[in-house]
Design a protein around this motif. Sequence first.
Motif, short mmCIF file in Angstrom:
data_model
loop_
_atom_site.label_atom_id
_atom_site.label_comp_id
_atom_site.label_asym_id
_atom_site.label_seq_id
_atom_site.Cartn_x
_atom_site.Cartn_y
_atom_site.Cartn_z
N VAL A 15 5.01 12.23 -12.72
CA VAL A 15 4.36 12.12 -11.41
C VAL A 15 3.83 10.71 -11.19
O VAL A 15 4.02 10.14 -10.10
N VAL A 16 3.22 10.12 -12.20
CA VAL A 16 2.72 8.74 -12.07
C VAL A 16 3.88 7.78 -11.81
O VAL A 16 3.78 6.89 -10.95
N ALA A 17 4.98 7.96 -12.50
CA ALA A 17 6.14 7.09 -12.30
C ALA A 17 6.70 7.24 -10.89
O ALA A 17 7.08 6.25 -10.26
N LEU A 18 6.73 8.45 -10.37
CA LEU A 18 7.22 8.67 -9.01
C LEU A 18 6.29 8.05 -7.97
O LEU A 18 6.75 7.46 -6.99
N VAL A 19 4.99 8.16 -8.19
CA VAL A 19 4.03 7.55 -7.27
C VAL A 19 4.19 6.03 -7.28
O VAL A 19 4.19 5.39 -6.21
N VAL A 20 4.36 5.45 -8.44
CA VAL A 20 4.58 4.00 -8.53
C VAL A 20 5.86 3.61 -7.80
O VAL A 20 5.89 2.61 -7.07
N ALA A 21 6.91 4.40 -7.98
CA ALA A 21 8.17 4.10 -7.29
C ALA A 21 8.00 4.14 -5.77
O ALA A 21 8.50 3.26 -5.07
N VAL A 22 7.28 5.12 -5.28
CA VAL A 22 7.03 5.21 -3.83
C VAL A 22 6.23 4.01 -3.36
O VAL A 22 6.52 3.42 -2.31
N LEU A 23 5.22 3.62 -4.12
CA LEU A 23 4.41 2.46 -3.74
C LEU A 23 5.23 1.18 -3.71
O LEU A 23 5.02 0.31 -2.86
N ILE A 24 6.17 1.06 -4.62
CA ILE A 24 7.02 -0.14 -4.64
C ILE A 24 7.99 -0.12 -3.46
O ILE A 24 8.17 -1.13 -2.77
N PHE A 25 8.62 1.02 -3.21
CA PHE A 25 9.62 1.08 -2.14
C PHE A 25 9.01 1.02 -0.74
O PHE A 25 9.70 0.68 0.21
N THR A 26 7.73 1.34 -0.61
CA THR A 26 7.06 1.22 0.69
C THR A 26 6.32 -0.11 0.83
O THR A 26 5.57 -0.30 1.77
N ASN A 27 6.55 -0.99 -0.11
CA ASN A 27 5.96 -2.35 -0.12
C ASN A 27 4.44 -2.36 -0.18
O ASN A 27 3.81 -3.30 0.28
N VAL A 28 3.85 -1.33 -0.73
CA VAL A 28 2.41 -1.35 -0.98
C VAL A 28 2.14 -2.21 -2.21
O VAL A 28 1.19 -2.99 -2.24
N LEU A 29 2.99 -2.07 -3.22
CA LEU A 29 2.93 -2.94 -4.40
C LEU A 29 4.05 -3.97 -4.26
O LEU A 29 5.21 -3.62 -4.07
N THR A 30 3.68 -5.23 -4.36
CA THR A 30 4.68 -6.30 -4.26
C THR A 30 4.42 -7.35 -5.32
O THR A 30 3.38 -7.38 -5.95
N GLY A 31 5.39 -8.20 -5.49
CA GLY A 31 5.24 -9.33 -6.40
C GLY A 31 5.15 -8.93 -7.86
O GLY A 31 5.81 -8.00 -8.32
N VAL A 32 4.31 -9.66 -8.58
CA VAL A 32 4.17 -9.45 -10.02
C VAL A 32 3.66 -8.06 -10.33
O VAL A 32 4.11 -7.41 -11.29
N TRP A 33 2.71 -7.56 -9.51
CA TRP A 33 2.16 -6.23 -9.76
C TRP A 33 3.23 -5.16 -9.63
O TRP A 33 3.23 -4.17 -10.37
N ALA A 34 4.17 -5.33 -8.72
CA ALA A 34 5.25 -4.37 -8.57
C ALA A 34 6.15 -4.38 -9.80
O ALA A 34 6.58 -3.32 -10.26
N TRP A 35 6.43 -5.55 -10.34
CA TRP A 35 7.26 -5.64 -11.54
C TRP A 35 6.57 -4.99 -12.74
O TRP A 35 7.19 -4.25 -13.50
N ILE A 36 5.29 -5.27 -12.91
CA ILE A 36 4.55 -4.69 -14.03
C ILE A 36 4.50 -3.18 -13.90
O ILE A 36 4.77 -2.45 -14.87
N ALA A 37 4.14 -2.69 -12.72
CA ALA A 37 4.06 -1.25 -12.51
C ALA A 37 5.43 -0.60 -12.64
O ALA A 37 5.56 0.52 -13.16
N GLY A 38 6.48 -1.28 -12.20
CA GLY A 38 7.84 -0.75 -12.32
C GLY A 38 8.28 -0.60 -13.76
O GLY A 38 8.89 0.41 -14.13
N VAL A 39 7.97 -1.58 -14.57
CA VAL A 39 8.32 -1.51 -15.99
C VAL A 39 7.56 -0.37 -16.66
O VAL A 39 8.13 0.40 -17.44
#
Length: 64
Positions: A15-39
Amino acid sequence: MTPNMGNIDRIVRVVVALVVAVLIFTNVLTGVWAWIAGVLAVVFLATSAIGFCPLYLPFRIKTR
């Protein structure tokens, strides 16, 4: 590798991974934070899939 993750632990990680994916794809998380959260999300999905978390070993944690 003996499984050391219980079902609830695995579900929470997915569930946490899916929430992070949604945040990345909706551009809420961008840049370095998106990469860290994605990994971290990929690591969560991988450990959930195999049911084994290597970070639990040194602390002798088992949620299974």
